[in-house]
Design an enzyme around this catalytic site. Structure first.
Site, mmCIF file in Angstrom:
data_model
loop_
_atom_site.group_PDB
_atom_site.id
_atom_site.type_symbol
_atom_site.label_atom_id
_atom_site.label_comp_id
_atom_site.label_asym_id
_atom_site.label_seq_id
_atom_site.Cartn_x
_atom_site.Cartn_y
_atom_site.Cartn_z
ATOM 1 N N TRP A 137 95.918 -5.604 -11.481
ATOM 2 C CA TRP A 137 95.053 -5.902 -12.636
ATOM 3 C C TRP A 137 94.514 -4.625 -13.251
ATOM 4 O O TRP A 137 94.398 -4.520 -14.475
ATOM 5 C CB TRP A 137 93.933 -6.869 -12.239
ATOM 6 C CG TRP A 137 94.508 -8.157 -11.745
ATOM 7 C CD1 TRP A 137 94.472 -8.647 -10.482
ATOM 8 C CD2 TRP A 137 95.271 -9.114 -12.506
ATOM 9 N NE1 TRP A 137 95.155 -9.831 -10.398
ATOM 10 C CE2 TRP A 137 95.653 -10.149 -11.621
ATOM 11 C CE3 TRP A 137 95.675 -9.195 -13.841
ATOM 12 C CZ2 TRP A 137 96.413 -11.248 -12.027
ATOM 13 C CZ3 TRP A 137 96.435 -10.288 -14.252
ATOM 14 C CH2 TRP A 137 96.789 -11.292 -13.352
ATOM 15 N N ASP B 78 85.873 -5.074 -13.984
ATOM 16 C CA ASP B 78 86.567 -6.356 -13.954
ATOM 17 C C ASP B 78 86.152 -7.015 -12.636
ATOM 18 O O ASP B 78 86.597 -6.618 -11.563
ATOM 19 C CB ASP B 78 88.081 -6.131 -14.011
ATOM 20 C CG ASP B 78 88.874 -7.431 -13.837
ATOM 21 O OD1 ASP B 78 88.250 -8.495 -13.628
ATOM 22 O OD2 ASP B 78 90.118 -7.385 -13.915
ATOM 23 N N LYS C 81 87.945 -18.201 -10.644
ATOM 24 C CA LYS C 81 87.921 -17.907 -9.204
ATOM 25 C C LYS C 81 86.566 -18.273 -8.593
ATOM 26 O O LYS C 81 86.481 -19.128 -7.734
ATOM 27 C CB LYS C 81 88.262 -16.441 -8.953
ATOM 28 C CG LYS C 81 89.725 -16.163 -9.274
ATOM 29 C CD LYS C 81 89.952 -14.791 -9.768
ATOM 30 C CE LYS C 81 91.198 -14.682 -10.604
ATOM 31 N NZ LYS C 81 92.418 -15.209 -10.001
#
Ligand code: PLP
Length: 364
Positions: A109, A176, A200
């Protein structure tokens, strides 16, 4: 499967995302789909400008502020486009063409965020663990004093590593936090921007929480399209366009649940207990081995493998018989990954540990 069987069956949901949500949240969300606040209408069929939804949005913002102890100079936005949209929105808003943004490369990511930032200005990778297949967090690197920001991924969902401390720098941090938001206290005032895809630790897919500090706005000197400009969403209270109404509602319910269970400190205790139980078994059991540096182990996503000579397929079969769901590692790394987000109960981790012990008894 009939509804009765589904209700009786305890499925232990180790999915990395979309992921487990608290049962009471799902029950309340189900009721809101049928009849929202006794209006005789589903939450899906009312205006986002109705007073009922406006109060949901306000409560979601207030709870985010309270849970993260956000100072007044931070704005909380709920946007569409996934966390991946923040990979370009961050540099579009914060990185002027002649400036450099610094990135810590700790996984897939981060690498994706780096790729997008390069389209807006200069990017310097302060450190990367890609050579070590992202199984650890880089340490001992230097961060230049000058730059637009330092971007980091606080928890690497795919590889199972997590930053225990945030890098020492005076640059604004950009985080993030898609896979560990609300899982532990964080030093918010060091961050210019924090973003997290909801699916999540927060709610269903479809909404991304973005926290923006005042001084970040307008920094890039670029005439961004309205939807890309943070200022647009700040000015319109996340209602410039139709926001993802249902994901925001469910996220708000989850935040209520987090608050009722001790806030982020309560979540941290709960998450540490689960992680300790699972990693202790990974380290004890000769049939399994962890795949990341011990000091960088994530308390959200534990990655592990069967030791040489043991069959991963056999363990997956046993796991499936025990209703231990979604334990397969990410397709890019293989092995196993147990995601233990906030909503997961310790009993699910105990069920996994028991299966690992029974696997040992049968095969070692
Ligand atoms: C840490 C992290 N960042 C970003 C993303 C991408 O999120 P989205 O699918 O919402 O764009 C994910 C998704 O798994 C993730 O785990």
């Amino acid at each position: 499967m009939t509804t009765a069987t589904a209700a009786q069956l305890k499925v232990h949901n180790f999915s990395a995302g979309p992921a487990i949500l608290p049962q009471p949240v799902l029950a309340e969300a189900a009721e809101a789909l049928r009849d929202f606040k006794g209006k005789g209408l589903s939450i899906l069929e009312i205006s986002h400008r109705s007073k009922e939804f406006v109060s949901v949005m306000e409560e979601a913002q207030a709870l985010s502020r309270e849970l993260l102890s956000l100072p007044d100079n931070y704005h909380v936005l709920f946007l569409g486009g996934g966390a991946s949209s923040q990979f370009y929105m961050v540099p579009a808003n914060m990185l002027a063409e002649d400036k450099t943004a610094h990135y810590l490369d700790t996984g897939t990511w981060s690498a994706k965020a780096i790729k997008e930032a390069k389209k807006y200005g200069q990017v310097n990778i302060v450190a990367s663990s890609s050579d070590g297949k992202y199984t650890h967090i880089p340490k001992g690197y230097t961060i230049p004093d000058d730059g637009a920001y330092l971007h980091l991924t606080s928890n690497n969902t795919i590889f199972g590593t997590q930053l225990k401390e945030f890098p020492a720098t005076d640059l604004p941090l950009v985080g993030d936090m898609s896979s560990d938001i609300f899982s532990r206290p964080i030093p918010v005032d060091r961050f210019g921007v924090i973003y997290a895809g909801a699916q999540k630790n927060l709610g269903p897919a479809g909404v991304t929480m973005v926290i923006v500090r005042d001084d970040v706005l307008g920094k890039a000197g670029r005439d961004n399209p309205s939807m890309v400009n943070y200022q647009t969403h700040v000015d319109k209270g996340s209602m410039f366009n139709t926001p993802p109404v249902f994901p925001i509602y469910v996220s708000m319910l989850t935040m209520r649940w987090v608050k009722a269970h001790g806030g982020v400190k309560g979540m941290q205790r709960r998450n540490q207990e689960k992680a300790d139980a699972l990693y202790a078994e990974i380290d004890r059991n000769p049939c399994f081995e962890g795949t990341t540096a011990v000091e960088d182990r994530s308390i959200m996503n534990a990655t592990f493998n069967v030791s040489e000579g043991y069959s991963g397929e056999a363990f997956l079969k046993l796991a499936s018989e025990r209703h231990l769901d979604a334990l397969k590692g990410h397709r890019s790394v293989g092995g196993f990954r147990a995601s233990m987000y906030n909503a997961m109960d310790l009993s699910s981790v105990h069920a996994l540990v028991e299966a690992m012990q029974d696997f040992e008894k049968a095969h070692a």
